[in-house]
Motif scaffolding. Structure first.
Motif, short mmCIF file in Angstrom:
data_model
loop_
_atom_site.label_atom_id
_atom_site.label_comp_id
_atom_site.label_asym_id
_atom_site.label_seq_id
_atom_site.Cartn_x
_atom_site.Cartn_y
_atom_site.Cartn_z
N LEU A 250 0.83 -1.21 0.00
CA LEU A 250 0.00 0.00 0.00
C LEU A 250 0.86 1.26 0.00
O LEU A 250 0.56 2.22 -0.71
CB LEU A 250 -0.91 -0.01 1.23
CG LEU A 250 -2.08 -1.00 1.21
CD1 LEU A 250 -2.82 -0.96 2.53
CD2 LEU A 250 -3.01 -0.70 0.06
N VAL A 251 1.93 1.27 0.79
CA VAL A 251 2.82 2.44 0.82
C VAL A 251 3.45 2.66 -0.55
O VAL A 251 3.56 3.79 -1.04
CB VAL A 251 3.88 2.27 1.91
CG1 VAL A 251 4.92 3.38 1.82
CG2 VAL A 251 3.22 2.28 3.29
N ARG A 252 3.87 1.57 -1.17
CA ARG A 252 4.51 1.68 -2.49
C ARG A 252 3.53 2.14 -3.56
O ARG A 252 3.90 2.92 -4.44
CB ARG A 252 5.11 0.32 -2.85
CG ARG A 252 5.87 0.33 -4.17
CD ARG A 252 6.52 -1.01 -4.45
NE ARG A 252 5.55 -2.09 -4.47
CZ ARG A 252 5.45 -3.04 -3.55
NH1 ARG A 252 6.28 -3.02 -2.50
NH2 ARG A 252 4.55 -3.99 -3.63
N ASP A 253 2.30 1.70 -3.47
CA ASP A 253 1.33 2.03 -4.52
C ASP A 253 0.72 3.42 -4.34
O ASP A 253 0.46 4.12 -5.32
CB ASP A 253 0.21 0.98 -4.55
CG ASP A 253 0.73 -0.40 -4.95
OD1 ASP A 253 1.82 -0.46 -5.53
OD2 ASP A 253 0.05 -1.40 -4.64
N THR A 254 0.46 3.82 -3.10
CA THR A 254 -0.25 5.08 -2.87
C THR A 254 0.70 6.27 -2.78
O THR A 254 0.36 7.37 -3.24
CB THR A 254 -1.06 5.00 -1.58
OG1 THR A 254 -0.19 4.70 -0.47
CG2 THR A 254 -2.10 3.89 -1.68
N GLN A 255 1.88 6.10 -2.17
CA GLN A 255 2.84 7.20 -2.02
C GLN A 255 2.17 8.43 -1.39
O GLN A 255 2.36 9.55 -1.84
CB GLN A 255 3.45 7.56 -3.38
CG GLN A 255 4.27 6.46 -4.01
CD GLN A 255 5.54 6.17 -3.25
OE1 GLN A 255 6.14 7.06 -2.66
NE2 GLN A 255 5.94 4.92 -3.23
N SER A 256 1.37 8.21 -0.35
CA SER A 256 0.67 9.30 0.30
C SER A 256 1.06 9.35 1.77
O SER A 256 1.79 8.50 2.26
CB SER A 256 -0.85 9.13 0.16
OG SER A 256 -1.28 7.97 0.86
N ALA A 257 0.55 10.39 2.45
CA ALA A 257 0.87 10.58 3.87
C ALA A 257 -0.20 10.00 4.78
O ALA A 257 -0.31 10.39 5.93
CB ALA A 257 1.04 12.07 4.15
N ARG A 258 -0.98 9.05 4.29
CA ARG A 258 -2.08 8.50 5.09
C ARG A 258 -1.59 7.72 6.30
O ARG A 258 -2.34 7.53 7.25
CB ARG A 258 -2.96 7.60 4.21
CG ARG A 258 -2.21 6.45 3.59
CD ARG A 258 -3.02 5.71 2.55
NE ARG A 258 -4.01 4.83 3.16
CZ ARG A 258 -4.55 3.80 2.51
NH1 ARG A 258 -4.19 3.54 1.26
NH2 ARG A 258 -5.44 3.04 3.11
N PHE A 259 -0.34 7.24 6.28
CA PHE A 259 0.19 6.45 7.39
C PHE A 259 1.23 7.20 8.22
O PHE A 259 1.97 6.59 8.98
CB PHE A 259 0.82 5.16 6.86
CG PHE A 259 -0.09 4.34 5.99
CD1 PHE A 259 -1.32 3.92 6.47
CD2 PHE A 259 0.27 4.02 4.69
CE1 PHE A 259 -2.17 3.15 5.68
CE2 PHE A 259 -0.57 3.26 3.89
CZ PHE A 259 -1.79 2.83 4.38
N SER A 260 1.31 8.52 8.05
CA SER A 260 2.40 9.27 8.68
C SER A 260 2.28 9.37 10.19
O SER A 260 3.23 9.80 10.85
CB SER A 260 2.47 10.68 8.08
OG SER A 260 1.27 11.39 8.36
N ALA A 261 1.16 8.99 10.78
CA ALA A 261 0.99 9.13 12.23
C ALA A 261 2.00 8.30 13.00
O ALA A 261 2.41 8.67 14.10
CB ALA A 261 -0.44 8.74 12.63
N VAL A 262 2.45 7.18 12.42
CA VAL A 262 3.37 6.31 13.16
C VAL A 262 4.81 6.80 13.09
O VAL A 262 5.67 6.31 13.84
CB VAL A 262 3.29 4.86 12.65
CG1 VAL A 262 1.91 4.29 12.87
CG2 VAL A 262 3.67 4.78 11.18
N THR A 263 5.11 7.74 12.19
CA THR A 263 6.48 8.22 12.05
C THR A 263 6.70 9.62 12.59
O THR A 263 7.83 10.11 12.58
CB THR A 263 6.90 8.19 10.56
OG1 THR A 263 6.01 9.02 9.80
CG2 THR A 263 6.86 6.79 10.01
#
Length: 936
Positions: free
Chosen positions: A484-497
């Protein structure tokens, strides 16, 4: 009764007696004596030492002596490997899907696969009902007037001929009947003689095993073998075969055998095989399955009319004596699956029924809901009895300890598109407020535990969000997140970083090791350079030192991953993936439904600051700052002056709000945050350093002192009662950990540079004597790189000077050590002098005077490079330089050290030495200085 001895089919393994004696002598035999003689009367300590030495000697010879623990570990690993290679049958796959239990298996088939093929050498009693046949041996013993012992075989005519006794018909008759006939014949023929009859070697029996077995064919058995031995010889019954209707064909007739009797269900069959018997295993009959709160879940073969109560008996009964409910998944006439309620335990089962025994509601006429995850009683439920989430779970007090309440996930079918929909559910409100969250047919509710949420904040997850490859390929959920990270290239998962320090390494963003117990000047340098490679080895989990608790959790991950790698090589990646899930590196709930991990991350709030466990915490809808702090295990102790920073991004705009909290906590309860927000709890920084400072020597009150942030040396000395009258402040030794690390790194860097220079010289020069010179220089370089740095810092420690010059007052750090010696009365003279040693200090005496007292310098001394190490840790050349010009008389203070280096100019006669003169000279000076500072 008679005793029978069966000959062993196998061969005993030959063991060298000397090897056996050596092993028993080292490990101790079971009866306290070795094979070759009695045990010595040595003490337990001597015997333990001898055992250890003997084990090492055997290992050196290539003889491996395993401990019982190692043997048990290998057995466990072998069983785990077999479990991973197990492939479910079609019947098992069907019932596993319907009951959502991936562990269901068909009952009883392992027994005949694990029975050894040959019984070996056996002895035991044979009943009088044993039927004798041609080939059996009868042992007959006469006692009394006639004493004799004979072993007689039944001939092909079925007769038994014993000496002068008349022939006795034996074939087809029982052992007891033949014994009676022999006793009567003995009484008639041999007066005053008693006869004793027993069975010796038994005859062989050839049987045929066919049908649903692994290896059908003819097998040679003994006449004492039963049907289980024949099936074991045939490799066991296939899972497509029946265990309840095994047919035995004998002499034109046949009968059936129920093998469940051998498994504790019903009476065990009493069938002895005869020569020519044929055993036919038909295809499996009607089956039902039972799962849930029973002692032995499984798939059972049933007969027509079997009741629910009988199936519960097959499964070992319910785990709970009361409060159980039964749900039956039944295939209707049109082929659809429906859940029905069992009216009573006496209700008859229909082939294909799947029974679920639960402690909660499981009734209903149609439809079901499924409860999964961190719950004590997962499984399907009737929608009629659990129409809402509250009805399904009960109250908060009914949940397991460490259940994560801010968010559960409801997976349901979209009625319009039939697509799966993931709906977040806030259990804090769903279980306390009404109306509750309604459920629909086929809904799946996933509840999470603390360990599942902790997995979101692990370093492997953060690295994947930053675009790094998956370091735990065993985890299916991480593979899905990586895609998903590779395909979307978005900040939707940035909360964990957001709570990680990110550096550029190799052209990619990565997590750096920051702060925590591992912080140091060297760590700060790696942040700037991106050179920290800890945990970045290929295929290994990353370990960072963010905080002490996070480092400990990552260490647990690493230990578990190492455990996986230990068994990874023999079985391959697919097997290690399953083992990773079993050990717990990959949470089972995410492996069951990989889409849950991305859903949780994209609904997370980034929490940082004065909480016990910062990180990303998923929430459903909105939650109060108080609930978020509770999810992060609460605020830090003694938190004061708390403020909240709430950052919220809405589209292209970002708003930030800072709120001051009140004493009653109303601000925390009323402040609401939603998914994607960043919440920071700001508190006043602690006023004390993390560690103490050690004072030793001539202080009024030496010891270990905790220090305030920004506290200076003079302030701490005042707290310690000042200096004693004998203190020598000019000789104060002040050491600091960070300085020691820098010095150590400097030594290593210098060693590398000198080694490179030495290699360049050796590449240009070849000749006699060059090898010895290079080895000598290399040895000096090695000595420099391995010497321990003192970490000393030159400071001003005289309270009188610090009172006048406060700019010289050193600010203390945790881990500092301060030693104030007594005023010395000597001066050291070392190096290339005639008589090195300590000389009496006399005020006004110069360095030349002290050197004269040692007998002067030697002819090999380098007079131009003599230097003095002063008591405060600085060094000054005796000739030239500012110190020599300002101290024209060369007066030396007490506690100083005069070092006279060796003149290496004579080495210029060697061609190779001319190129390494500077190297050796530098080494001499460096090693001497470091050694002196370390001893002081």
């Amino acid at each position: 009764m008679a005793l029978v001895a069966l000959p062993s089919v196998g061969h005993a393994q030959s063991i060298d007696p000397r090897v056996l004696a050596q092993v028993q002598g080292q490990l101790g035999s079971g009866n306290g004596a070795s094979v070759l003689g009695p045990q010595s009367s040595a003490s337990p300590l001597d015997r333990a030492r001898d055992n250890a030495q003997g084990l090492r000697a055997l290992e050196q010879q290539g003889i491996r002596i395993d401990t019982p623990e190692e043997q048990e570990l290998r057995r466990i690993q072998s069983r785990a490997a077999i479990e991973r290679l197990y492939r479910p049958s079609p019947v098992e796959r069907e019932f596993r899907d319907r009951l959502s239990d991936p562990t269901l298996r068909q009952f009883g088939y392992e027994l005949f696969q694990s029975v050894p093929g040959s019984a070996g050498s056996l002895t035991g009693a044979v009943s009088d009902s044993y039927i004798i046949g041609p080939g059996d041996e009868i042992v007959i013993q006469f006692q009394g007037a006639t004493n004799d012992s004979r072993t007689v075989r039944v001939d092909r005519e079925g007769r038994l001929v014993v000496g002068t006794l008349p022939a006795v018909r034996a074939a087809g008759r029982s052992l007891g009947a033949v014994r009676n006939d022999l006793a009567a014949a003995t009484r008639r023929t041999l007066l005053g003689t008693d006869v004793y009859v027993s069975l010796g070697t038994v005859r062989a029996a050839t049987v045929f095993v066919g049908g649903e077995v692994e290896r059908p064919g003819q097998f040679q058995l003994t006449s004492l073998a039963d049907i289980s031995a024949a099936l074991a010889q045939a490799g066991g019954v296939r899972r497509t075969g029946s265990l309840r209707n095994v047919r035995v064909v004998r002499a034109g007739g046949s009968f059936t055998v129920d093998l469940y009797g051998l498994l504790g269900i019903g009476s065990p069959p009493s069938v002895s095989l005869r020569d020519g018997d044929r055993i036919i295993v038909p295809v499996i009959g009607d089956t039902v399955a039972i799962a849930g709160n029973v002692a032995r879940p499984g798939i059972y073969e049933i007969r027509r009319g079997t009741s629910v109560a009988a199936l519960l008996d097959y499964a070992g009964g319910a785990l709970r004596p009361r409060g159980n409910q039964i749900a039956i998944s039944r295939i209707a006439a049109d082929g659809s699956e429906e859940f029905v309620r069992s009216a009573a335990l006496g209700s008859a089962l229909i082939p294909g029924d799947a029974v679920q025994l639960t402690g909660g509601s499981a009734g209903g006429a149609a439809g079901r809901v499924l409860l999964r995850g961190f719950v004590a009683n997962p499984g399907p439920r009737s929608l009629g009895q659990a129409p809402t989430v509250r009805d399904l779970l009960g109250e908060i007090r009914d949940l397991r300890f460490d259940t994560y309440l801010p968010m559960a996930v409801l997976v349901r079918r979209d009625p319009g598109t039939a697509a799966r929909v993931f709906e977040p559910v806030n259990l804090l409100t769903a279980l306390t407020e009404r109306p509750g969250v309604p459920l629909r047919s086929d809904d799946r509710l996933y509840v999470f535990g603390r360990s599942d949420i902790d997995f979101l904040n692990r370093t492997p997850v953060r690295r994947i969000v930053l675009g790094q490859p998956n370091s735990l390929p065993e985890c299916t959920s991480l593979d899905r997140l990586e895609a998903l990270v590779r395909d979307t290239q978005s900040a939707r998962f940035s909360a964990v970083t957001r709570g990680s320090f990110i550096v550029e390494r190799g052209g990619q963003s990565d997590i750096a090791a920051t702060g925590g117990v591992g912080s140091s000047r060297r760590g700060e340098e790696t942040l700037r350079t991106g050179a920290d490679q800890v945990g970045l080895a290929r295929g290994r989990p990353v370990r960072t030192a963010r905080t002490g608790e996070e480092a400990a959790r990552d260490q647990v991950d690493q230990d578990r991953f190492d455990e996986i790698n230990e068994v990874n090589d023999p079985y391959g990646t697919a097997q290690s993936a399953r083992l990773a899930r079993d050990i717990g590196v990959c949470p089972a709930v995410f492996e069951e439904e990989p889409e849950l991990l991305p859903v949780l991350i994209e609904n997370a709030v980034a929490v940082s600051g004065a909480v016990r466990r910062p990180g990303a915490y998923p929430i459903a809808g909105s939650a109060s700052a108080k609930d978020i702090a509770s999810a992060a295990e609460g605020l830090l102790g003694n938190t004061t002056a708390l403020t909240l920073d709430v950052t919220r991004a809405s589209g292209e705009t970002t708003t930030q709000q800072r709120l001051a909290t009140d004493i009653g906590g109303r601000t925390l309860a009323t402040t609401r945050v939603v998914a994607g927000d960043d919440l920071r709890f700001n508190a006043a920084q602690p006023q004390y350093e993390a560690g103490g400072v050690l004072l030793t020597g001539e202080f009024g009150r030496p010891g270990l002192y905790s220090i305030r942030k920004g506290e200076t040396l003079s302030q701490l000395m005042a707290r310690a009662g000042g200096l004693s009258p004998l203190a020598y402040a000019y000789g104060t030794v002040f050491t600091r950990r960070s300085v020691k690390e820098l010095q150590q790194e400097g030594f290593r860097r210098t060693g590398r540079e000198l080694t490179n220079s030495l290699l360049a010289v050796s590449a240009r020069k070849t000749g006699a004597g060059s090898g010895d010179s290079l080895l000598a220089a290399q040895g000096l370089i090695q000595q420099l790189t391995t010497v321990e740095a003192p970490g000393r810092v030159v400071v001003e420690a005289d309270p009188r000077v610090l009172a006048v010059r406060p700019d010289l007052d050193t600010v203390l750090e945790s881990g500092d050590a301060i030693y104030v010696p007594k005023r010395p009365n000597f001066v050291l003279a070392l190096g290339d002098v005639n008589n090195p040693g300590a000389l009496q200090f006399i005020n006004g005496k110069s360095a030349k005077d002290y050197l004269a007292e040692t007998g002067g310098t030697q002819s090999t001394a380098d007079d131009d490079r003599i230097f003095v190490v002063l008591p405060n840790g600085t060094s000054q050349p005796l000739k030239g330089g500012r110190w020599a010009r300002s101290n024209a008389q060369g007066v030396i203070p007490p506690g100083s050290t005069i070092i006279v280096p060796k003149n290496i100019d004579p080495l210029f006669t060697l061609d190779i030495a001319r190129d390494i003169t500077t190297i050796v000279g530098t080494l001499f000076t460096s090693i001497a200085t470091v050694a002196l500072l370390a001893t002081n």
